[in-house]
Write an enzyme that holds these catalytic residues in place. Sequence first.
Site, PDB file in Angstrom:
ATOM      1  N   TYR A 135       0.803  -1.215   0.000  1.00 26.74           N
ATOM      2  CA  TYR A 135       0.000   0.000   0.000  1.00 26.74           C
ATOM      3  C   TYR A 135       0.843   1.275   0.000  1.00 26.74           C
ATOM      4  O   TYR A 135       0.300   2.378   0.016  1.00 26.74           O
ATOM      5  CB  TYR A 135      -0.925   0.023   1.219  1.00 26.74           C
ATOM      6  CG  TYR A 135      -2.102  -0.921   1.124  1.00 26.74           C
ATOM      7  CD1 TYR A 135      -2.197  -1.877   0.129  1.00 26.74           C
ATOM      8  CD2 TYR A 135      -3.119  -0.861   2.058  1.00 26.74           C
ATOM      9  CE1 TYR A 135      -3.271  -2.743   0.059  1.00 26.74           C
ATOM     10  CE2 TYR A 135      -4.210  -1.725   2.007  1.00 26.74           C
ATOM     11  CZ  TYR A 135      -4.276  -2.670   1.009  1.00 26.74           C
ATOM     12  OH  TYR A 135      -5.347  -3.528   0.941  1.00 26.74           O
ATOM     13  N   LYS A 182       3.323 -14.116   6.033  1.00 29.15           N
ATOM     14  CA  LYS A 182       3.425 -15.215   5.062  1.00 29.15           C
ATOM     15  C   LYS A 182       4.905 -15.457   4.781  1.00 29.15           C
ATOM     16  O   LYS A 182       5.358 -15.538   3.644  1.00 29.15           O
ATOM     17  CB  LYS A 182       2.664 -14.856   3.779  1.00 29.15           C
ATOM     18  CG  LYS A 182       2.443 -16.039   2.837  1.00 29.15           C
ATOM     19  CD  LYS A 182       1.553 -17.120   3.421  1.00 29.15           C
ATOM     20  CE  LYS A 182       1.316 -18.218   2.386  1.00 29.15           C
ATOM     21  NZ  LYS A 182       0.569 -19.370   2.953  1.00 29.15           N
ATOM     22  N   ASP A 215      -3.086 -16.981   5.876  1.00 23.95           N
ATOM     23  CA  ASP A 215      -4.177 -17.854   5.448  1.00 23.95           C
ATOM     24  C   ASP A 215      -4.706 -18.686   6.610  1.00 23.95           C
ATOM     25  O   ASP A 215      -5.920 -18.847   6.781  1.00 23.95           O
ATOM     26  CB  ASP A 215      -3.755 -18.738   4.275  1.00 23.95           C
ATOM     27  CG  ASP A 215      -2.398 -19.396   4.483  1.00 23.95           C
ATOM     28  OD1 ASP A 215      -1.665 -19.015   5.418  1.00 23.95           O
ATOM     29  OD2 ASP A 215      -2.046 -20.293   3.687  1.00 23.95           O
ATOM     30  N   ASP A 239      -5.616  -4.707   6.578  1.00 23.53           N
ATOM     31  CA  ASP A 239      -6.804  -4.187   5.909  1.00 23.53           C
ATOM     32  C   ASP A 239      -7.804  -5.309   5.653  1.00 23.53           C
ATOM     33  O   ASP A 239      -8.999  -5.191   5.944  1.00 23.53           O
ATOM     34  CB  ASP A 239      -6.375  -3.526   4.598  1.00 23.53           C
ATOM     35  CG  ASP A 239      -7.507  -2.787   3.915  1.00 23.53           C
ATOM     36  OD1 ASP A 239      -8.529  -2.506   4.572  1.00 23.53           O
ATOM     37  OD2 ASP A 239      -7.369  -2.469   2.722  1.00 23.53           O
ATOM     38  N   ASP A 243     -11.643  -6.487   7.975  1.00 25.88           N
ATOM     39  CA  ASP A 243     -12.970  -6.644   7.373  1.00 25.88           C
ATOM     40  C   ASP A 243     -13.553  -8.016   7.679  1.00 25.88           C
ATOM     41  O   ASP A 243     -14.750  -8.150   7.953  1.00 25.88           O
ATOM     42  CB  ASP A 243     -12.894  -6.440   5.860  1.00 25.88           C
ATOM     43  CG  ASP A 243     -12.825  -4.974   5.464  1.00 25.88           C
ATOM     44  OD1 ASP A 243     -12.558  -4.135   6.345  1.00 25.88           O
ATOM     45  OD2 ASP A 243     -13.030  -4.668   4.277  1.00 25.88           O
TER      46      ASP A 243
END
Length: 346
Positions: A135, A182, A215, A239, A243
């Site tokens: 980002y 990750k 994950d 981010d 959600d």
Amino acid sequence: MHRVAIIRGDGIGPEISEATVRVLGASGAKLTWVEVPMGQEGRRLFGSELPWSSLETVRRLGTALKAPLVAERCCGGVVVEAPGEVRRYPSVNNGLRRELGAYANVRPVRGFAGVSGRYQHLDLVLVREVTEDTYAGLERQPEQGRAEATKLITQEASRRIARFACEYAIRHGRRKITAVHKANVLHLTDGLFLESVRAVTAEYPSLVFQDRMVDATCYLLVRHPQDFDVLVLPNQYGDILSDLAAALVGSLGLAPGVNFGNGVAVFEAAHGAAPDIAGRGLANPVALILSGALLLEYLGEAEAAGRVRRAVAAVLAEGRFLTPDLGGRATTAELTQAICERMDSV
């Protein structure tokens, strides 16, 4: 009397801003709101989504309540005309955070009786680093049909967000830090983030440290959310997972947030501007109202903040005034009025 900047936002922003101002006014806290145009209003008045004068006002006051701003796709980026310099950012939210030096995005996620089902007891906090990662806006298109983005991770920013998360956990009586990554695939970038967080948390022996791949974290949040307390994440994962966590408790309309920097705090809802329902009275104001409760707490108005939270919880549990995102038919105004009226009895 506290002077606080208010950024009324785009889309549903003005509606939920007005709702939040009403509820915070009913809490008994003494607030004076200073209007700060940004987004579409900033462009209309000053020709810029991020007017320099508005940024200076937020810096001076140190605290702001911010409704969502439209994140329009714009290849030229958002321009900030600083004195003697023009700076470009990939989005208005990115530019706002970077101009204010805000590096930590905090999103508490709590369940509510009546609307959160099996997740009504969920209680966790996502701490997201917001200056780096993909980002950062480091993109290029070297040739037609090919585009590249740079994933930027530094030890300095990773250690800074890790220390923030640890201090936040201790200050709020929490006991576990989970680094989300990750690193099994992104050995250098996520590997550096994980190594940095692990090194900092080792300085806090009262905290339990664990790390989870992103994950696996998605799976475990749904299946075993009690395994988490404070999660610390790079920008993009934070981010996305915030959600997901909001969906577990019933709606993005229940998810508050705040961006912290050195000497500045911008309190905001975790959701977007939803221009498709703007002006229709369908917006759920609770996320921004709960962000307002965080603001009150930050200003030392803990009693007023508690009244806001208890009133919200009572109205949601009762179930008579739920907006469409929560399965009800109440309008923004009706839900707001119900929360204000309940304030006297909680």
